[in-house]
Write a protein that holds these residues in place. Sequence first.
Motif, PDB file in Angstrom:
ATOM      1  N   ALA A  31       0.830  -1.216   0.000  1.00 22.05           N
ATOM      2  CA  ALA A  31       0.000   0.000   0.000  1.00 22.05           C
ATOM      3  C   ALA A  31       0.857   1.256   0.000  1.00 22.05           C
ATOM      4  O   ALA A  31       0.585   2.203  -0.738  1.00 22.05           O
ATOM      5  N   GLU A  32       1.918   1.249   0.813  1.00 23.43           N
ATOM      6  CA  GLU A  32       2.784   2.432   0.913  1.00 23.43           C
ATOM      7  C   GLU A  32       3.571   2.675  -0.376  1.00 23.43           C
ATOM      8  O   GLU A  32       3.948   3.801  -0.670  1.00 23.43           O
ATOM      9  N   LEU A  33       3.813   1.606  -1.140  1.00 21.93           N
ATOM     10  CA  LEU A  33       4.598   1.735  -2.374  1.00 21.93           C
ATOM     11  C   LEU A  33       3.721   1.829  -3.619  1.00 21.93           C
ATOM     12  O   LEU A  33       4.223   1.837  -4.735  1.00 21.93           O
ATOM     13  N   GLY A  34       2.423   1.892  -3.439  1.00 21.69           N
ATOM     14  CA  GLY A  34       1.515   2.056  -4.577  1.00 21.69           C
ATOM     15  C   GLY A  34       1.240   0.780  -5.350  1.00 21.69           C
ATOM     16  O   GLY A  34       0.819   0.824  -6.499  1.00 21.69           O
ATOM     17  N   ALA A  35       1.458  -0.370  -4.723  1.00 21.89           N
ATOM     18  CA  ALA A  35       1.246  -1.657  -5.388  1.00 21.89           C
ATOM     19  C   ALA A  35      -0.145  -2.204  -5.078  1.00 21.89           C
ATOM     20  O   ALA A  35      -0.610  -2.127  -3.943  1.00 21.89           O
ATOM     21  N   VAL A  36      -0.778  -2.745  -6.100  1.00 21.93           N
ATOM     22  CA  VAL A  36      -2.066  -3.420  -5.936  1.00 21.93           C
ATOM     23  C   VAL A  36      -1.973  -4.800  -6.575  1.00 21.93           C
ATOM     24  O   VAL A  36      -1.130  -5.043  -7.443  1.00 21.93           O
ATOM     25  N   LEU A  37      -2.838  -5.695  -6.149  1.00 22.40           N
ATOM     26  CA  LEU A  37      -2.846  -7.054  -6.686  1.00 22.40           C
ATOM     27  C   LEU A  37      -3.780  -7.181  -7.879  1.00 22.40           C
ATOM     28  O   LEU A  37      -4.906  -6.672  -7.857  1.00 22.40           O
ATOM     29  N   VAL A  38      -3.290  -7.889  -8.887  1.00 16.87           N
ATOM     30  CA  VAL A  38      -4.125  -8.294 -10.010  1.00 16.87           C
ATOM     31  C   VAL A  38      -4.097  -9.812 -10.037  1.00 16.87           C
ATOM     32  O   VAL A  38      -3.033 -10.433  -9.993  1.00 16.87           O
ATOM     33  N   LYS A  39      -5.284 -10.383 -10.055  1.00 19.07           N
ATOM     34  CA  LYS A  39      -5.437 -11.835 -10.108  1.00 19.07           C
ATOM     35  C   LYS A  39      -5.921 -12.218 -11.496  1.00 19.07           C
ATOM     36  O   LYS A  39      -6.854 -11.605 -12.023  1.00 19.07           O
ATOM     37  N   VAL A  40      -5.271 -13.203 -12.087  1.00 11.75           N
ATOM     38  CA  VAL A  40      -5.736 -13.749 -13.357  1.00 11.75           C
ATOM     39  C   VAL A  40      -6.358 -15.101 -13.060  1.00 11.75           C
ATOM     40  O   VAL A  40      -5.682 -16.021 -12.590  1.00 11.75           O
ATOM     41  N   ASP A  41      -7.659 -15.188 -13.294  1.00 16.83           N
ATOM     42  CA  ASP A  41      -8.408 -16.430 -13.124  1.00 16.83           C
ATOM     43  C   ASP A  41      -8.332 -17.161 -14.459  1.00 16.83           C
ATOM     44  O   ASP A  41      -9.030 -16.807 -15.411  1.00 16.83           O
ATOM     45  N   GLY A  42      -7.435 -18.152 -14.531  1.00 15.34           N
ATOM     46  CA  GLY A  42      -7.212 -18.855 -15.789  1.00 15.34           C
ATOM     47  C   GLY A  42      -8.388 -19.723 -16.184  1.00 15.34           C
ATOM     48  O   GLY A  42      -8.991 -20.395 -15.342  1.00 15.34           O
ATOM     49  N   SER A  43      -8.713 -19.712 -17.474  1.00 16.09           N
ATOM     50  CA  SER A  43      -9.764 -20.593 -17.976  1.00 16.09           C
ATOM     51  C   SER A  43      -9.150 -21.763 -18.744  1.00 16.09           C
ATOM     52  O   SER A  43      -9.629 -22.893 -18.632  1.00 16.09           O
ATOM     53  N   THR A  44      -8.094 -21.505 -19.514  1.00 17.73           N
ATOM     54  CA  THR A  44      -7.370 -22.575 -20.188  1.00 17.73           C
ATOM     55  C   THR A  44      -5.877 -22.301 -20.132  1.00 17.73           C
ATOM     56  O   THR A  44      -5.448 -21.146 -20.008  1.00 17.73           O
ATOM     57  N   ALA A  45      -5.119 -23.371 -20.230  1.00 25.25           N
ATOM     58  CA  ALA A  45      -3.662 -23.260 -20.338  1.00 25.25           C
ATOM     59  C   ALA A  45      -3.232 -24.177 -21.465  1.00 25.25           C
ATOM     60  O   ALA A  45      -3.684 -25.331 -21.550  1.00 25.25           O
ATOM     61  N   GLU A  46      -2.387 -23.665 -22.335  1.00 26.13           N
ATOM     62  CA  GLU A  46      -1.797 -24.491 -23.371  1.00 26.13           C
ATOM     63  C   GLU A  46      -0.311 -24.540 -23.089  1.00 26.13           C
ATOM     64  O   GLU A  46       0.293 -23.523 -22.737  1.00 26.13           O
ATOM     65  N   TYR A  47       0.269 -25.726 -23.214  1.00 29.92           N
ATOM     66  CA  TYR A  47       1.695 -25.819 -22.953  1.00 29.92           C
ATOM     67  C   TYR A  47       2.410 -26.609 -24.038  1.00 29.92           C
ATOM     68  O   TYR A  47       1.815 -27.423 -24.735  1.00 29.92           O
ATOM     69  N   TRP A  48       3.681 -26.299 -24.156  1.00 33.14           N
ATOM     70  CA  TRP A  48       4.594 -26.985 -25.047  1.00 33.14           C
ATOM     71  C   TRP A  48       5.769 -27.409 -24.180  1.00 33.14           C
ATOM     72  O   TRP A  48       6.386 -26.584 -23.511  1.00 33.14           O
ATOM     73  N   GLU A  49       6.074 -28.683 -24.193  1.00 33.64           N
ATOM     74  CA  GLU A  49       7.152 -29.201 -23.366  1.00 33.64           C
ATOM     75  C   GLU A  49       8.163 -29.887 -24.271  1.00 33.64           C
ATOM     76  O   GLU A  49       7.827 -30.790 -25.032  1.00 33.64           O
ATOM     77  N   SER A  50       9.398 -29.444 -24.174  1.00 35.59           N
ATOM     78  CA  SER A  50      10.471 -30.006 -24.971  1.00 35.59           C
ATOM     79  C   SER A  50      11.097 -31.182 -24.236  1.00 35.59           C
ATOM     80  O   SER A  50      11.167 -31.194 -23.009  1.00 35.59           O
ATOM     81  N   ALA A  51      11.591 -32.136 -25.001  1.00 35.84           N
ATOM     82  CA  ALA A  51      12.274 -33.279 -24.409  1.00 35.84           C
ATOM     83  C   ALA A  51      13.718 -32.939 -24.057  1.00 35.84           C
ATOM     84  O   ALA A  51      14.460 -33.787 -23.595  1.00 35.84           O
ATOM     85  N   GLY A  52      14.113 -31.703 -24.268  1.00 37.84           N
ATOM     86  CA  GLY A  52      15.485 -31.271 -23.992  1.00 37.84           C
ATOM     87  C   GLY A  52      16.210 -30.945 -25.287  1.00 37.84           C
ATOM     88  O   GLY A  52      15.778 -31.313 -26.378  1.00 37.84           O
TER      89      GLY A  52
END
Length: 173
Positions: free
Chosen positions: A123-144
């Motif tokens: 509050a003293e530093l002017g910061a507020v929270l933003v929450k992202v309520d995820g509906s979907t996630a897409e991921y790509w995973e490499s084998a290395g």
Amino acid sequence: MSADAEGSVQKVAELMKDARIAMVTSVAADGRLVSRPLSVQQVEFDGDLWFFVDREAELLQQVLTQPQVNVALQSKDSWVSVSGTASLVEDPARARELWNPVAAAWFDAEGSTDTDADDPGPAELGAVLVKVDGSTAEYWESAGRLATAVSLLKAQVTRGDVEATRNETVELP
């Protein structure tokens, strides 16, 4: 939530666990997509992501008008894209709970709004929270790197598909 769905959310959480910075994309008033890097607040991932932003930030104004956002994260061998709805969370206790030295360093560099505070918090530093309520996630995973290089070479020789990454889309709770 089914065991499969729970396992999928855990997989996304595992892939994101080392990501410290996310690119958060919002919609500007004129319809442009705008992305900016934000520090991911480390909490157990359950489909929600948390960020501190300046109470005067353009992002905050954008999500109050058009809450649809996308969050892109990258860690060692994986990439995750979370689509969801962002909102301002005015909860001083939650903000204090998530407050940490990394967040404080970003905001302290901007200058405290309360220079008399012994231990300035969000509050003293002017910061507020933003929450992202995820509906979907897409991921790509490499084998290395090595497996990717071998797969690329094999695909080039056989004119087949590159098989070095796994791609899935997950519905979030």
